[in-house]
Design an enzyme around this catalytic site. Structure first.
Site, PDB file in Angstrom:
ATOM      1  N   ASP A   1       0.693  -1.256  -0.019  1.00 34.14           N
ATOM      2  CA  ASP A   1      -0.034   0.044  -0.085  1.00 34.14           C
ATOM      3  C   ASP A   1       0.979   1.261   0.052  1.00 34.14           C
ATOM      4  O   ASP A   1       0.400   2.477  -0.130  1.00 34.14           O
ATOM      5  CB  ASP A   1      -1.136   0.015   1.310  1.00 34.14           C
ATOM      6  CG  ASP A   1      -0.298  -0.268   2.398  1.00 34.14           C
ATOM      7  OD1 ASP A   1       0.990  -0.140   2.682  1.00 34.14           O
ATOM      8  OD2 ASP A   1      -0.927  -0.331   3.581  1.00 34.14           O
ATOM      9  N   ASP A   2       2.009   1.250   0.159  1.00 31.06           N
ATOM     10  CA  ASP A   2       3.051   2.351  -0.152  1.00 31.06           C
ATOM     11  C   ASP A   2       3.559   2.310  -1.649  1.00 31.06           C
ATOM     12  O   ASP A   2       4.688   2.861  -1.496  1.00 31.06           O
ATOM     13  CB  ASP A   2       4.039   2.289   1.092  1.00 31.06           C
ATOM     14  CG  ASP A   2       4.933   1.189   1.430  1.00 31.06           C
ATOM     15  OD1 ASP A   2       4.575   0.158   0.596  1.00 31.06           O
ATOM     16  OD2 ASP A   2       5.751   1.072   2.190  1.00 31.06           O
TER      17      ASP A   2
ATOM     18  N   ASP B   1       7.770 -12.612   0.495  1.00 25.07           N
ATOM     19  CA  ASP B   1       8.455 -12.472  -0.994  1.00 25.07           C
ATOM     20  C   ASP B   1       9.591 -13.383  -1.074  1.00 25.07           C
ATOM     21  O   ASP B   1       9.954 -13.743  -2.215  1.00 25.07           O
ATOM     22  CB  ASP B   1       8.743 -10.935  -1.181  1.00 25.07           C
ATOM     23  CG  ASP B   1       9.719 -10.281  -0.133  1.00 25.07           C
ATOM     24  OD1 ASP B   1       9.944 -11.146   0.947  1.00 25.07           O
ATOM     25  OD2 ASP B   1      10.168  -9.154  -0.037  1.00 25.07           O
TER      26      ASP B   1
ATOM     27  N   HIS C   1      11.037   1.007  -1.316  1.00 27.01           N
ATOM     28  CA  HIS C   1      11.857   1.845  -0.570  1.00 27.01           C
ATOM     29  C   HIS C   1      13.025   1.579   0.148  1.00 27.01           C
ATOM     30  O   HIS C   1      13.715   2.215   0.928  1.00 27.01           O
ATOM     31  CB  HIS C   1      10.948   2.800   0.492  1.00 27.01           C
ATOM     32  CG  HIS C   1      10.060   1.829   1.380  1.00 27.01           C
ATOM     33  ND1 HIS C   1      10.809   1.197   2.347  1.00 27.01           N
ATOM     34  CD2 HIS C   1       8.968   1.439   1.613  1.00 27.01           C
ATOM     35  CE1 HIS C   1      10.097   0.642   3.212  1.00 27.01           C
ATOM     36  NE2 HIS C   1       8.985   0.742   2.779  1.00 27.01           N
TER      37      HIS C   1
HETATM   38  N1  UDP Z   1       0.954  -4.255   6.885  1.00 28.76           N
HETATM   39  C1  UDP Z   1       0.205  -5.306   7.114  1.00 28.76           C
HETATM   40  N2  UDP Z   1       0.070  -5.410   8.477  1.00 28.76           N
HETATM   41  C2  UDP Z   1       1.011  -4.832   9.412  1.00 28.76           C
HETATM   42  C3  UDP Z   1       1.782  -3.827   8.853  1.00 28.76           C
HETATM   43  C4  UDP Z   1       2.079  -3.911   7.546  1.00 28.76           C
HETATM   44  O1  UDP Z   1      -0.418  -5.892   6.181  1.00 28.76           O
HETATM   45  O2  UDP Z   1       0.758  -4.888  10.619  1.00 28.76           O
HETATM   46  C5  UDP Z   1       1.562  -4.509   5.192  1.00 28.76           C
HETATM   47  C6  UDP Z   1       1.455  -2.862   4.901  1.00 28.76           C
HETATM   48  O3  UDP Z   1      -0.002  -2.288   4.373  1.00 28.76           O
HETATM   49  C7  UDP Z   1       2.292  -3.057   3.573  1.00 28.76           C
HETATM   50  C8  UDP Z   1       3.314  -4.006   3.930  1.00 28.76           C
HETATM   51  O4  UDP Z   1       2.653  -4.877   4.910  1.00 28.76           O
HETATM   52  O5  UDP Z   1       1.461  -3.144   2.376  1.00 28.76           O
HETATM   53  C9  UDP Z   1       4.504  -3.659   4.307  1.00 28.76           C
HETATM   54  O6  UDP Z   1       4.349  -2.655   5.343  1.00 28.76           O
HETATM   55  P1  UDP Z   1       5.306  -1.489   5.431  1.00 28.76           P
HETATM   56  O7  UDP Z   1       5.346  -0.640   4.268  1.00 28.76           O
HETATM   57  O8  UDP Z   1       4.810  -0.821   6.727  1.00 28.76           O
HETATM   58  O9  UDP Z   1       6.856  -2.029   6.120  1.00 28.76           O
HETATM   59  P2  UDP Z   1       8.035  -2.662   5.194  1.00 28.76           P
HETATM   60  O10 UDP Z   1       8.076  -3.972   5.246  1.00 28.76           O
HETATM   61  O11 UDP Z   1       7.913  -1.895   3.544  1.00 28.76           O
HETATM   62  O12 UDP Z   1       8.931  -1.821   5.943  1.00 28.76           O
HETATM   63 MN    MN Z   2       6.631  -0.320   3.105  1.00 29.03          MN
END
Ligand code: UDP
Ligand code: MN
Length: 431
Positions: free
Chosen positions: A257-258, A343, A367
């Site tokens: 979602d980001d 993944d 990111h």
């Molecule tokens: N996400 C989720 N549950 C959570 C935290 C994050 O489903 O409790 C999802 C979030 O919506 C996003 C993905 O997991 O689509 C990755 O989360 P985030 O971008 O916060 O962290 P990243 O893994 O990229 O650092």
């Molecule tokens: Mn993220």
């Protein structure tokens, strides 16, 4: 079976010796010139060698140095979610044109089967570089092919050929209740209007407000609302389950979602490939195969995977073969088996269990990478973009290098969207 280790090709041992040697020579100008020239040549060769060892690699950036900096401390590093340190360092590939790695143009075949789609000459030139030979299927073993996927074969001119359009896509966005009003809303304000019928949000709560805003496209997965490996794998599994039910789609794409998903660019990209083949597109986090251990058998495996946070796409035939290990909660079980996030587990399934290869595409961006490294003029050519507003490694936001054209746009996605895709709708100023 033992797997190949990577020798440290960047290790150079002769530099210091030469530094020491240079001043010792006092025997005349000619000798100095000869030694000066040899030294320069050696430095040149060393640099050349380093770049050849990892094609497309840029010199280490400040960003990576920050990440390594002991001053940040382990407790301040971003969460690893089961990733190794290198995986967290991110992809070090550059942003030169093209977009698919390990391109090998398949001369004659390319010309005779080249699929014609409407592109400009300039685009044609770029896409020419993307056309590659058939992927070499690695045999089923503990290691996937030493090289990442050699890409794929282009669509043959089938009599019933029809270009892929939006209706051929299924787009699953992983989210969570806490992010509906921020991240999901931003998607609704920007790229959602490219494909409102194709996009489904996979979440963990019932939310009537967003049910309505998305026209019933919020899927409550009943997965835990946490960032744990199994919770996220549970959600990703639901995306596969739904794709199986929907049936009539050519491609499954999954983003976080980001992400900003540039759907027009995605379609342009997919249209160069044959959706009948088993294809997996994404961008690797690291420039070598990752390692996973089967907890039941203690077997070790090495394979390529694509960072989920940059988005991934699968063709329908591959997706269907993956179902055995992914749909109806099975992805979480497979993830648990190797103790890695969803993944990485997908990479394991595709490369080890199914013997297919990831095609690495540099147009997908998570990111983990520094967003501002993407030249502003190249942003429009990216399939996915991302952001991190509190990037601890950056000690600030990690966002695309794009001039804001409105207030309240910390991610710059609204400004980017409104600049290029105003006609697709969105919360654009002076509409
Ligand atoms: N996400 C989720 N549950 C959570 C935290 C994050 O489903 O409790 C999802 C979030 O919506 C996003 C993905 O997991 O689509 C990755 O989360 P985030 O971008 O916060 O962290 P990243 O893994 O990229 O650092
Ligand atoms: Mn993220």
């Amino acid at each position: 079976m033992p797997w190949r280790t990577h020798s440290n090709q960047n290790q150079i041992t002769s530099d210091d010796d030469d530094d020491d040697m240079m001043p010792r020579y006092t025997c005349g100008k000619t000798l100095k010139i000869v030694f000066g020239a040899s030294y320069a040549l050696m430095v040149f060769l060393v640099i050349k060698h380093q770049f050849r060892a990892y094609p497309g690699v840029k010199p280490r950036s400040v960003y990576e140095d920050d990440l390594r900096s002991p001053s940040l401390g382990a407790d301040r590093a971003p969460p690893s979610h089961g990733r190794s340190r290198d995986e967290m360092l991110g992809n070090r590939l550059g942003y030169d044109d093209g977009g698919v790695d390990n391109i090998r143009v398949n001369g004659g075949v390319r010309e005779s089967t080249r699929m014609k789609i409407q592109t400009t000459n300039e685009e044609d030139a770029v896409w020419d570089k993307l056309l590659v030979g058939p992927a070499k299927s690695p045999s089923k073993s503990n290691s996937s092919s030493g090289q990442p996927g050699k890409g794929v074969y282009i669509s043959p001119k089938l009599p019933d050929y029809r270009p892929t359009d939006i209706s051929d896509l299924f787009i699953g966005v992983k989210t969570t209740g806490a992010y509906h009003s921020s991240r999901v809303q931003l998607i609704l304000d920007t790229w959602h209007s490219f494909a409102p019928e194709q996009i489904y949000f996979f979440t963990d709560v019932k939310d009537p407000v967003y049910e309505e805003k998305t026209n019933g496209h919020m899927v409550n997965t009943d997965c835990p609302d946490t960032h744990k490996l199994t919770a996220l794998a549970c959600k990703t599994s639901s995306i596969f389950t739904m794709f199986e039910k929907i049936k009539d789609k050519r491609w499954l794409c999954h983003v976080d979602d980001d992400n900003y998903l540039n759907v027009p660019e995605l379609l342009r990209f997919l249209n160069h490939f044959d959706h009948h083949q088993e294809l997996f597109f994404g961008r690797e986090s690291i420039n070598y195969r990752t390692l996973a251990i089967d907890r039941d058998t203690n077997e070790t495996y090495r394979f390529w995977f694509a960072t989920g946070g940059g988005g991934v796409c699968f063709s329908k035939p591959l997706t269907y073969r993956m179902m055995k290990y992914t749909s109806k909660g099975k992805l979480a079980k497979t993830a648990e088996k190797i103790g890695r996030p969803d993944d990485i587990t997908i990479g394991f399934i595709v490369e080890i269990l199914l013997g297919k290869s990831l095609t690495r595409v540099r147009k997908f961006n998570s990111h983990i990478q520094k967003m501002s490294d993407i030249p502003t003029r190249d942003l429009i050519k990216q399939i996915t973009l991302s952001y991190c507003l509190n990037d601890r490694r950056e000690l600030g936001p990690n966002v695309i290098d794009f001039r804001p054209i409105m207030k309240d746009d910390p991610t710059r996605f609204k400004s980017f969207h409104c600049t290029y895709y105003r006609k697709f709708g969105g919360m654009c100023p002076y509409d």
